[in-house]
Design a protein around this motif. Structure first.
Motif, PDB file in Angstrom:
ATOM      1  N   PRO A  14     -31.827  -3.318 -20.045  1.00 40.94           N
ATOM      2  CA  PRO A  14     -32.001  -3.843 -18.692  1.00 40.94           C
ATOM      3  C   PRO A  14     -31.324  -5.201 -18.503  1.00 40.94           C
ATOM      4  O   PRO A  14     -30.806  -5.478 -17.423  1.00 40.94           O
ATOM      5  CB  PRO A  14     -33.517  -3.944 -18.544  1.00 40.94           C
ATOM      6  CG  PRO A  14     -34.060  -2.919 -19.456  1.00 40.94           C
ATOM      7  CD  PRO A  14     -33.101  -2.874 -20.615  1.00 40.94           C
ATOM      8  N   GLN A  15     -31.296  -6.035 -19.566  1.00 38.74           N
ATOM      9  CA  GLN A  15     -30.632  -7.339 -19.452  1.00 38.74           C
ATOM     10  C   GLN A  15     -29.133  -7.154 -19.216  1.00 38.74           C
ATOM     11  O   GLN A  15     -28.535  -7.839 -18.387  1.00 38.74           O
ATOM     12  CB  GLN A  15     -30.851  -8.187 -20.726  1.00 38.74           C
ATOM     13  CG  GLN A  15     -32.268  -8.626 -20.983  1.00 38.74           C
ATOM     14  CD  GLN A  15     -33.109  -7.523 -21.657  1.00 38.74           C
ATOM     15  OE1 GLN A  15     -32.596  -6.484 -22.065  1.00 38.74           O
ATOM     16  NE2 GLN A  15     -34.405  -7.750 -21.725  1.00 38.74           N
ATOM     17  N   GLU A  16     -28.528  -6.209 -19.924  1.00 36.74           N
ATOM     18  CA  GLU A  16     -27.093  -5.951 -19.761  1.00 36.74           C
ATOM     19  C   GLU A  16     -26.814  -5.389 -18.368  1.00 36.74           C
ATOM     20  O   GLU A  16     -25.832  -5.764 -17.722  1.00 36.74           O
ATOM     21  CB  GLU A  16     -26.596  -4.986 -20.845  1.00 36.74           C
ATOM     22  CG  GLU A  16     -26.618  -5.573 -22.243  1.00 36.74           C
ATOM     23  CD  GLU A  16     -26.343  -4.537 -23.318  1.00 36.74           C
ATOM     24  OE1 GLU A  16     -25.620  -4.880 -24.271  1.00 36.74           O
ATOM     25  OE2 GLU A  16     -26.847  -3.402 -23.200  1.00 36.74           O
ATOM     26  N   LEU A  21     -24.549  -5.805 -12.987  1.00 37.67           N
ATOM     27  CA  LEU A  21     -24.724  -5.650 -11.532  1.00 37.67           C
ATOM     28  C   LEU A  21     -24.962  -6.988 -10.833  1.00 37.67           C
ATOM     29  O   LEU A  21     -24.974  -7.042  -9.604  1.00 37.67           O
ATOM     30  CB  LEU A  21     -25.900  -4.708 -11.245  1.00 37.67           C
ATOM     31  CG  LEU A  21     -25.752  -3.271 -11.744  1.00 37.67           C
ATOM     32  CD1 LEU A  21     -27.025  -2.489 -11.468  1.00 37.67           C
ATOM     33  CD2 LEU A  21     -24.555  -2.586 -11.113  1.00 37.67           C
ATOM     34  N   LYS A  22     -25.172  -8.043 -11.612  1.00 34.77           N
ATOM     35  CA  LYS A  22     -25.433  -9.384 -11.058  1.00 34.77           C
ATOM     36  C   LYS A  22     -26.607  -9.335 -10.071  1.00 34.77           C
ATOM     37  O   LYS A  22     -26.487  -9.718  -8.916  1.00 34.77           O
ATOM     38  CB  LYS A  22     -24.189  -9.949 -10.387  1.00 34.77           C
ATOM     39  CG  LYS A  22     -23.044 -10.165 -11.348  1.00 34.77           C
ATOM     40  CD  LYS A  22     -21.836 -10.691 -10.624  1.00 34.77           C
ATOM     41  CE  LYS A  22     -20.705 -10.934 -11.556  1.00 34.77           C
ATOM     42  NZ  LYS A  22     -19.950  -9.788 -11.975  1.00 34.77           N
ATOM     43  N   GLU A  27     -34.203  -5.302  -7.619  1.00 33.44           N
ATOM     44  CA  GLU A  27     -33.107  -4.572  -6.975  1.00 33.44           C
ATOM     45  C   GLU A  27     -32.648  -3.411  -7.845  1.00 33.44           C
ATOM     46  O   GLU A  27     -32.270  -2.367  -7.324  1.00 33.44           O
ATOM     47  CB  GLU A  27     -31.929  -5.500  -6.668  1.00 33.44           C
ATOM     48  CG  GLU A  27     -30.878  -4.801  -5.823  1.00 33.44           C
ATOM     49  CD  GLU A  27     -29.760  -5.715  -5.367  1.00 33.44           C
ATOM     50  OE1 GLU A  27     -28.727  -5.160  -4.948  1.00 33.44           O
ATOM     51  OE2 GLU A  27     -29.919  -6.938  -5.428  1.00 33.44           O
ATOM     52  N   ILE A  28     -32.713  -3.576  -9.180  1.00 31.38           N
ATOM     53  CA  ILE A  28     -32.337  -2.472 -10.070  1.00 31.38           C
ATOM     54  C   ILE A  28     -33.290  -1.295  -9.858  1.00 31.38           C
ATOM     55  O   ILE A  28     -32.864  -0.143  -9.788  1.00 31.38           O
ATOM     56  CB  ILE A  28     -32.334  -2.933 -11.554  1.00 31.38           C
ATOM     57  CG1 ILE A  28     -31.179  -3.890 -11.793  1.00 31.38           C
ATOM     58  CG2 ILE A  28     -32.220  -1.735 -12.491  1.00 31.38           C
ATOM     59  CD1 ILE A  28     -31.155  -4.531 -13.143  1.00 31.38           C
ATOM     60  N   LEU A  57     -25.256   3.365 -10.542  1.00 37.65           N
ATOM     61  CA  LEU A  57     -25.977   2.263  -9.914  1.00 37.65           C
ATOM     62  C   LEU A  57     -25.006   1.305  -9.233  1.00 37.65           C
ATOM     63  O   LEU A  57     -25.289   0.789  -8.144  1.00 37.65           O
ATOM     64  CB  LEU A  57     -26.819   1.507 -10.946  1.00 37.65           C
ATOM     65  CG  LEU A  57     -28.051   2.232 -11.475  1.00 37.65           C
ATOM     66  CD1 LEU A  57     -28.699   1.427 -12.596  1.00 37.65           C
ATOM     67  CD2 LEU A  57     -29.035   2.502 -10.368  1.00 37.65           C
ATOM     68  N   ARG A  58     -23.860   1.066  -9.856  1.00 39.18           N
ATOM     69  CA  ARG A  58     -22.847   0.186  -9.265  1.00 39.18           C
ATOM     70  C   ARG A  58     -22.319   0.786  -7.957  1.00 39.18           C
ATOM     71  O   ARG A  58     -22.143   0.078  -6.964  1.00 39.18           O
ATOM     72  CB  ARG A  58     -21.700  -0.037 -10.245  1.00 39.18           C
ATOM     73  CG  ARG A  58     -20.689  -1.048  -9.701  1.00 39.18           C
ATOM     74  CD  ARG A  58     -19.566  -1.289 -10.652  1.00 39.18           C
ATOM     75  NE  ARG A  58     -20.026  -2.207 -11.693  1.00 39.18           N
ATOM     76  CZ  ARG A  58     -19.370  -2.455 -12.808  1.00 39.18           C
ATOM     77  NH1 ARG A  58     -18.232  -1.830 -13.051  1.00 39.18           N
ATOM     78  NH2 ARG A  58     -19.830  -3.294 -13.696  1.00 39.18           N
TER      79      ARG A  58
END
Length: 165
Positions: A14-16, A21-22, A27-28, A57-58
Motif C-alpha cells: 500500500p505504501q508503494e 498514485l500520489k 482515495e485508494i 487504479l491509475r
C-alpha cells in the motif's frame, strides 16, 4: 517486453501504491471500489496489489480527474431531478384538470334531473292519494247503488239503512 513480465509478477505494498498514485489510503479505497478491485493479503496478513491492479487504479484515477467535479455532477443531478419532479407535477395538474372537466360535463344536467325526479315523486304521491280517495268514493257509491231494489216496471225502491248502535 521482459520488463513488463517481471512487473506483472511483482506485488506492491500500500505504501508503494500511495507513492505511485500520489494519494492517501482513503482515495485508494475509493479507487478500488470504482475499479472493482479487492486488495489481497499475503500469508503474513499484509495487504498487497499486483502491477495490473495498480495500472487499473491509475486509469480510474485519471478518468476521475478528467470528469466533472462532484459538486457540478450533484448540481446537474439535482437539476435533473427537480425538472422531472416539476414535469410530474405539471402532468398531475393537467390530468386533474381534465378529469374535473369531464366529471363536470357529465354531471352538468344532474341538477335538473334531480329536481325533475323530486317533482315526479311528489306528483306520484298526489296521484296515489287521489286513487285512495276515489276508491273510497266508489265503495260508497256501490253501497248506495246496492240499497236500491227493483220493484217492477223499471221502478226501484230504496231500502232503509239500519244503523246498529
Amino acid at each position: 517486453m521482459i520488463l513488463e513480465q517481471e512487473l506483472k509478477g511483482k506485488t506492491l505494498s500500500p505504501q508503494e501504491v500511495r507513492s505511485i498514485l500520489k494519494t492517501d489510503n482513503k482515495e485508494i479505497v475509493e479507487l478500488c471500489k470504482r475499479a472493482s478491485i479487492l486488495p489481497r493479503k499475503n500469508s503474513k496478513g499484509q495487504t498487497y496489489f499486483s502491477y495490473e491492479e495498480v495500472k487499473n487504479l491509475r486509469k480510474v484515477q485519471a478518468m476521475k480527474n478528467a470528469t466533472l467535479p462532484p459538486a457540478t455532477v450533484a448540481t446537474k443531478q439535482s437539476s435533473a431531478i427537480s425538472n422531472i419532479l416539476s414535469s410530474l407535477k405539471e402532468m398531475e395538474n393537467s390530468l386533474s384538470d381534465r378529469i374535473s372537466k369531464v366529471i363536470d360535463e357529465k354531471l352538468e344536467g344532474m341538477d335538473e334531473v334531480v329536481v325533475e325526479l323530486i317533482r315526479c315523486k311528489t306528483d306520484n304521491e298526489t296521484l296515489r292519494q287521489k286513487i285512495i280517495d276515489l276508491n273510497k268514493e266508489i265503495y260508497q257509491l256501490k253501497n248506495d247503488l246496492n240499497s236500491y231494489k227493483p220493484v217492477g216496471l223499471g221502478f226501484y225502491k230504496k231500502k232503509e239503512k239500519h244503523v246498529w248502535e
